[in-house]
Every structure is written in C-alpha cells, then in structure tokens.
Design a protein around this motif. Sequence first.
Motif, PDB file in Angstrom:
ATOM      1  N   LEU A 162      39.698  24.673 -23.585  1.00 36.25           N
ATOM      2  CA  LEU A 162      38.639  24.124 -24.353  1.00 36.25           C
ATOM      3  C   LEU A 162      38.554  23.045 -25.082  1.00 36.25           C
ATOM      4  CD1 LEU A 162      35.647  24.875 -24.921  1.00 36.25           C
ATOM      5  CD2 LEU A 162      36.272  26.134 -26.678  1.00 36.25           C
ATOM      6  N   VAL A 163      39.916  22.868 -25.902  1.00 35.31           N
ATOM      7  CA  VAL A 163      39.962  21.965 -26.553  1.00 35.31           C
ATOM      8  C   VAL A 163      40.140  20.668 -25.940  1.00 35.31           C
ATOM      9  CG1 VAL A 163      41.991  20.666 -27.771  1.00 35.31           C
ATOM     10  CG2 VAL A 163      41.402  23.085 -28.509  1.00 35.31           C
ATOM     11  N   ILE A 164      40.847  20.507 -24.589  1.00 35.03           N
ATOM     12  CA  ILE A 164      40.996  19.310 -23.856  1.00 35.03           C
ATOM     13  C   ILE A 164      39.485  19.235 -22.973  1.00 35.03           C
ATOM     14  CG2 ILE A 164      41.983  18.426 -21.456  1.00 35.03           C
ATOM     15  CD1 ILE A 164      44.484  20.063 -22.404  1.00 35.03           C
ATOM     16  N   ALA A 165      38.837  20.031 -22.744  1.00 25.69           N
ATOM     17  CA  ALA A 165      37.666  19.861 -21.997  1.00 25.69           C
ATOM     18  C   ALA A 165      36.534  19.150 -23.102  1.00 25.69           C
ATOM     19  CB  ALA A 165      36.950  21.150 -21.477  1.00 25.69           C
ATOM     20  N   LEU A 166      36.810  19.469 -24.442  1.00 25.40           N
ATOM     21  CA  LEU A 166      36.069  19.048 -25.493  1.00 25.40           C
ATOM     22  C   LEU A 166      36.373  17.547 -25.730  1.00 25.40           C
ATOM     23  CD1 LEU A 166      35.642  21.781 -28.066  1.00 25.40           C
ATOM     24  CD2 LEU A 166      33.671  20.713 -27.154  1.00 25.40           C
ATOM     25  N   ALA A 167      37.707  17.218 -25.511  1.00 25.03           N
ATOM     26  CA  ALA A 167      37.960  15.938 -25.837  1.00 25.03           C
ATOM     27  C   ALA A 167      37.628  14.905 -24.572  1.00 25.03           C
ATOM     28  CB  ALA A 167      39.710  15.872 -25.700  1.00 25.03           C
ATOM     29  N   GLY A 168      37.456  15.572 -23.295  1.00 21.50           N
ATOM     30  CA  GLY A 168      36.793  14.863 -22.446  1.00 21.50           C
ATOM     31  C   GLY A 168      35.276  14.654 -22.471  1.00 21.50           C
ATOM     32  N   LEU A 169      34.764  15.405 -23.117  1.00 18.50           N
ATOM     33  CA  LEU A 169      33.300  15.263 -23.299  1.00 18.50           C
ATOM     34  C   LEU A 169      32.917  14.353 -24.233  1.00 18.50           C
ATOM     35  CD1 LEU A 169      30.416  15.938 -22.480  1.00 18.50           C
ATOM     36  CD2 LEU A 169      30.439  17.653 -24.375  1.00 18.50           C
ATOM     37  N   LEU A 214      38.674   8.380 -17.827  1.00 22.46           N
ATOM     38  CA  LEU A 214      39.550   9.136 -18.676  1.00 22.46           C
ATOM     39  C   LEU A 214      38.959  10.313 -19.083  1.00 22.46           C
ATOM     40  CD1 LEU A 214      42.240   9.537 -20.389  1.00 22.46           C
ATOM     41  CD2 LEU A 214      41.222   8.279 -22.133  1.00 22.46           C
ATOM     42  N   GLY A 215      37.656  10.214 -19.336  1.00 25.78           N
ATOM     43  CA  GLY A 215      36.866  11.516 -19.840  1.00 25.78           C
ATOM     44  C   GLY A 215      36.739  12.445 -18.611  1.00 25.78           C
ATOM     45  N   VAL A 216      36.605  12.057 -17.661  1.00 24.17           N
ATOM     46  CA  VAL A 216      36.662  12.917 -16.399  1.00 24.17           C
ATOM     47  C   VAL A 216      37.773  13.610 -15.939  1.00 24.17           C
ATOM     48  CG1 VAL A 216      36.213  12.969 -13.606  1.00 24.17           C
ATOM     49  CG2 VAL A 216      34.392  11.708 -15.187  1.00 24.17           C
ATOM     50  N   LEU A 217      38.938  12.862 -16.233  1.00 30.48           N
ATOM     51  CA  LEU A 217      40.115  13.308 -15.807  1.00 30.48           C
ATOM     52  C   LEU A 217      40.507  14.543 -16.998  1.00 30.48           C
ATOM     53  CD1 LEU A 217      43.056  13.142 -14.786  1.00 30.48           C
ATOM     54  CD2 LEU A 217      43.636  11.463 -16.284  1.00 30.48           C
ATOM     55  N   LEU A 218      40.210  14.337 -18.346  1.00 33.36           N
ATOM     56  CA  LEU A 218      40.335  15.298 -19.056  1.00 33.36           C
ATOM     57  C   LEU A 218      39.581  16.586 -18.968  1.00 33.36           C
ATOM     58  CD1 LEU A 218      40.500  13.205 -22.678  1.00 33.36           C
ATOM     59  CD2 LEU A 218      42.604  14.363 -21.389  1.00 33.36           C
ATOM     60  N   LEU A 227      33.113  24.916 -18.134  1.00 28.54           N
ATOM     61  CA  LEU A 227      32.250  24.747 -17.054  1.00 28.54           C
ATOM     62  C   LEU A 227      30.939  24.322 -17.634  1.00 28.54           C
ATOM     63  CD1 LEU A 227      32.675  27.712 -14.736  1.00 28.54           C
ATOM     64  CD2 LEU A 227      33.149  25.424 -14.177  1.00 28.54           C
ATOM     65  N   PHE A 228      30.512  24.687 -18.817  1.00 28.49           N
ATOM     66  CA  PHE A 228      29.217  24.557 -19.588  1.00 28.49           C
ATOM     67  C   PHE A 228      29.500  22.958 -19.886  1.00 28.49           C
ATOM     68  CE2 PHE A 228      27.098  23.541 -23.560  1.00 28.49           C
ATOM     69  CZ  PHE A 228      25.876  23.511 -22.955  1.00 28.49           C
ATOM     70  N   LEU A 229      30.560  22.588 -20.423  1.00 24.96           N
ATOM     71  CA  LEU A 229      31.056  21.262 -20.912  1.00 24.96           C
ATOM     72  C   LEU A 229      31.042  20.437 -19.679  1.00 24.96           C
ATOM     73  CD1 LEU A 229      33.664  21.767 -23.398  1.00 24.96           C
ATOM     74  CD2 LEU A 229      31.262  21.334 -23.930  1.00 24.96           C
ATOM     75  N   ALA A 230      31.595  20.772 -18.680  1.00 27.71           N
ATOM     76  CA  ALA A 230      31.576  19.850 -17.469  1.00 27.71           C
ATOM     77  C   ALA A 230      30.035  19.673 -16.845  1.00 27.71           C
ATOM     78  CB  ALA A 230      32.326  20.319 -16.361  1.00 27.71           C
ATOM     79  N   ALA A 231      29.283  20.741 -17.009  1.00 36.12           N
ATOM     80  CA  ALA A 231      27.862  20.422 -16.509  1.00 36.12           C
ATOM     81  C   ALA A 231      27.017  19.660 -17.617  1.00 36.12           C
ATOM     82  CB  ALA A 231      27.273  21.816 -16.512  1.00 36.12           C
ATOM     83  N   LEU A 232      27.294  19.751 -18.761  1.00 35.91           N
ATOM     84  CA  LEU A 232      26.748  18.712 -19.668  1.00 35.91           C
ATOM     85  C   LEU A 232      27.136  17.196 -19.411  1.00 35.91           C
ATOM     86  CD1 LEU A 232      24.994  18.548 -22.313  1.00 35.91           C
ATOM     87  CD2 LEU A 232      27.247  18.914 -23.568  1.00 35.91           C
ATOM     88  N   ALA A 233      28.566  17.193 -19.273  1.00 35.61           N
ATOM     89  CA  ALA A 233      29.000  15.656 -18.841  1.00 35.61           C
ATOM     90  C   ALA A 233      28.244  15.179 -17.714  1.00 35.61           C
ATOM     91  CB  ALA A 233      30.358  15.873 -18.878  1.00 35.61           C
ATOM     92  N   ALA A 234      28.211  16.100 -16.489  1.00 37.31           N
ATOM     93  CA  ALA A 234      27.482  15.526 -15.468  1.00 37.31           C
ATOM     94  C   ALA A 234      25.929  14.994 -15.853  1.00 37.31           C
ATOM     95  CB  ALA A 234      27.632  16.607 -14.298  1.00 37.31           C
ATOM     96  N   GLY A 235      25.414  15.940 -16.629  1.00 28.25           N
ATOM     97  CA  GLY A 235      23.944  15.402 -16.869  1.00 28.25           C
ATOM     98  C   GLY A 235      23.912  13.997 -17.585  1.00 28.25           C
ATOM     99  N   LEU A 236      25.077  14.124 -18.670  1.00 25.88           N
ATOM    100  CA  LEU A 236      24.852  12.766 -19.224  1.00 25.88           C
ATOM    101  C   LEU A 236      25.327  11.511 -18.590  1.00 25.88           C
ATOM    102  CD1 LEU A 236      26.310  14.037 -22.856  1.00 25.88           C
ATOM    103  CD2 LEU A 236      24.017  13.181 -22.127  1.00 25.88           C
ATOM    104  N   LEU A 237      26.370  11.791 -17.589  1.00 31.14           N
ATOM    105  CA  LEU A 237      26.959  10.674 -16.826  1.00 31.14           C
ATOM    106  C   LEU A 237      26.074   9.470 -16.216  1.00 31.14           C
ATOM    107  CD1 LEU A 237      29.928  10.327 -16.329  1.00 31.14           C
ATOM    108  CD2 LEU A 237      29.741  10.989 -14.091  1.00 31.14           C
TER     109      LEU A 237
END
Length: 514
Positions: free
Chosen positions: A79-86, A183-187, A211-221
């Motif tokens: 979760l820490v790394i996924a938050l860093a990515g977002l 870099l954000g996507v990689l994290l 997964l929620f953070l990844a979905a949020l990132a996909a929406g913001l991309l």
Amino acid sequence: MNHPPLAGGGRAGLFLTVFVTGAAVMVIELLGTRMIAPFYGASLYVWSSLISITMIALALGYFVGGRWADRAERTGLSLVIALAGLLTLTIPWLTRPVLLATDPLGLRAGAFASAFALFLPSLTMLGMVSPFAIKLYTARIDGVGSSAGSIYAVSTVGSVVGTLVLGFFLFPFVGSREILVGLGVLLLILGLAIAVVEKKYLGNSRLLPCLFLAALAAGLLPAIVVGRSSGNDQFHIQSERESLYGWVRVIDHPANDLRVMTSDASAIGAETISNGENRLTYQNIVDALPSLAPGIRRALVVGLGAGKMANTLHERYGIATDTLEIDPAVADAAADYFGFKPRGKNIIGDARYEIRHLTGPYDLIIHDCFTGGSEPSHLLTVETLTQLRGLLSDHGIMALNFVAFYDGGRNPSLASVSRTLEQVFPHQLFFVSEPGENFNDFIFLATNHPIDIAAQGLPEAQQAWLAQRRLPLDNTGGTIITDNYNPLEHLQIAKAENYRRVVIDAFGPELMVR
C-alpha cells in the motif's frame, strides 16, 4: 521480533523493491528542478528547496514508516508503494495550479512552497519503504543492525543507478512529464505485485486498496498526460524542447512583430518576425566593437542566445566568429528560427571546460551568459576571466553583458563585477543599454590597453550612441568573485525577483508553466 525469515526469493524481491524505490527518490528529486525551473528559474534557491524537501520527506517517511511497520502484521508495504505511485502520477497534473498559486510568494518562498506541495507527499511515502523492508528482512532482534545496513546500502545503490540512468539515458530523450508518469505507473505495478505476494505468503494483503489506487490512477491518467499549451490568443509557441539545461522555447507575439527565445524563465534572444532584426538593445554595441579594436580577425561569443551577435560580426564585418553554447537545444533553435549560421567553430559544451581547450588568440570575446533570471555565476570568477584573458590578443577587447539594477552607480552586484574585472584586466569601460532605466543590461568592456572612445575611428552616430550610455560606477563596495567565494547569486536576489516578474508580466504566468 521473532518470525520466520524470508526465503531466498523473498529476500531478492525485497532487495529489488528497495532498489527501485531508492532510484525513484532521486529521479523525483532531480526532475523536481525541471518542473519548477521554467517558472522560478534553475537557481540555487530552487535546488536548495528541492534538497531540503527531499530530506524532510525522507525523515518523515522513516519516522512514520517505522511506527506503521511496528503496528502492521508484516503487510502494508504494498500500500505504501502504491500510494507513492499515485502521488508521483499527480505531480505533472498539479504542477501548473501549484506554481500559479505560489507565484505571489516570490522567488525563494514560492520555490520552497511549490516543492513542498508537489514532492513532499510522494517522497514521504518512498521514505517509508526502508523501515518496512527492515521489519520484513529481520527475523531476530539481534540481526537488526545487519538488516538495516543491507537495506540502506541497496537503497543507496538504487539512488546512484537512478541518478545515472536519468541523467545519461532518459533525460536527453524523454520529457520530465513522461518520465514521472512512467515512474508512477512502475510504482503502482510494483505495489500490486507486492500485494499479491503478501496475500500468498503472509496470509494477509492490501490488494483491494492497491487495486482501488490503480483504478483511480487509470481514471486520472488522461488528464495527467495532457500536452502542454501551444500558446494563447496573443502568443504562439513555435518550438519547445526540454534539454539537460532548460526548457527552451521560441514564442511569437505577432501583434508586436516579436519573436523571443526563452530558456526556462529567461529571455535569451529576440528579433522582429518580419525581417529578423535584433530586438535586444544591448547587442547593438557589437556595431561599435570593430572600430574600438581595429584589425579584428577572430572573435569568440560565449553564450550563443539567438546567434544575432555572431551573425552581425560575420555578415557586417567579415569576422570569423567561434561560438560556445552549453545547450544544444538553444543552438538548434537559433539556427532553425533566428537565422544563425555558424561561421567558425560551433562548440556545444560547458564553458569552463571548453575554454581550457580553445586556442587563441581572439581579438574580440563577447561574454554573454548573464541575461537571465538565474546566472551561471561560476563563469564570472577571477579564474574564468583569467582563462578568457589568456585567449585574448594584446590589442583585443572582452565585452561582458550583465543584468542588474544601477542604483545610482552603487549596486553591489555591478561593483563586484567591476572589481573582479580589475583583478584580471588593467582597463575597463562601463555602459548601459537603455539610458534612464534603473533595471537594465550593462556592458563592461575590459582590455589590456586603454580605450578612448573619442580617439577611435568611430562614426559620429556610434560615438554619440556610446557617449549617451557611458555611466560612472563606484566599485568600492564590491566583492572580488572567485571560485572559492562567490556571493553573486545572493547579491542578485532582487534582480532575479524583478527579472522573473518582468518575464511573467510580458508573457503571462500561464505561459510560463508546463
């Protein structure tokens, strides 16, 4: 703290995670200057702000990460790394509104506040990785020291590799926004992968939040990757290119028949769109220099800009002119949009390095690196000027342009430049570009021999032009600038603030951010 140790594959994966996040810290820190510099300049204050924010973020990350790791059941790293990515993904998205919001704070406070808002969140999350990794890596309490040493060593190696990969391979070919998005996507991918491992081997996982953070990132991309502005109703961006040294753009203002080259927040060249006539008044002194130093055959221009002075020396006087410019993007823009044509050596490289390898003598050296919001102050030391004097012929002239306030002839920056020149050249003259204006371009002529304007073979119009611009300068309060002691950037704080305001007022703040 007794629990089963990680297996060999688990340890390798943990080391890889720490390596990647260590590299990410340096990539974000270095790219931070490229995101802020177009608005606040690539000054010492921007670098100091980024370094300070990085240290603050890592300290917070170590502290909060350590407490979180002690309370977690060996999970949470994902979760820490996924938050860093977002949070990394949001940096290019937030850059424009944050810079515009911090503009009223001025150069130093604005640079620090923008760095704080843009980079502290993601860097803090990355700082939390090491305490988590130490907790996972350590099976016994008596192995904490070895575990911590191994984790921090791998993280530091990652930072070194990230710095080299960014500077040597990525940055010359990929834009800052694209690198941050990648870099954000990689994290995010790394965080999801660790969540799967946590669930499989530790029986607990943060997979759903990741997964929620990844979905949020996909929406913001889609909003994050939106391209830069191509201008507005008044200004049209003809060209833009990000280099290792700045964000170089060619901007047209058709209503004023004006074309300007900018590097970050500095205007380094200007001409009329209709006929290519030079629009920087201080450069008109080039017309007088051949008469002040008869017999000029070779000239050197340090700081190409739009290439107008080099063109004038060759086209009007037939003088073979070498040019030295650190930024290849500037040289390309000068050739493509301002009609610059190399008539001698067209050298691309750092001035201090290249000057040592030049062969004189030159009859004229034009030192024109000090027109922008932030200055390469290392090019105005006794040591640099001594190197330039070594390239100058006995009858030659060095012309140096410098932007500052006049302040009745007692400005400490101007006084320092004058005193520094005195250490190297026995004679100097001092001129202003626009008479009557306090904030101005000032031209120093430094020579090995005295120059009497009236005694030279100057046409009356040029004599009058120079006489009108001749000013007294009191340099008693100046500081001799050396490689060891160089307070120039501090002395030029007011100049940098004013110059940035002039450029922003001319183009509008929206056009000066990515």
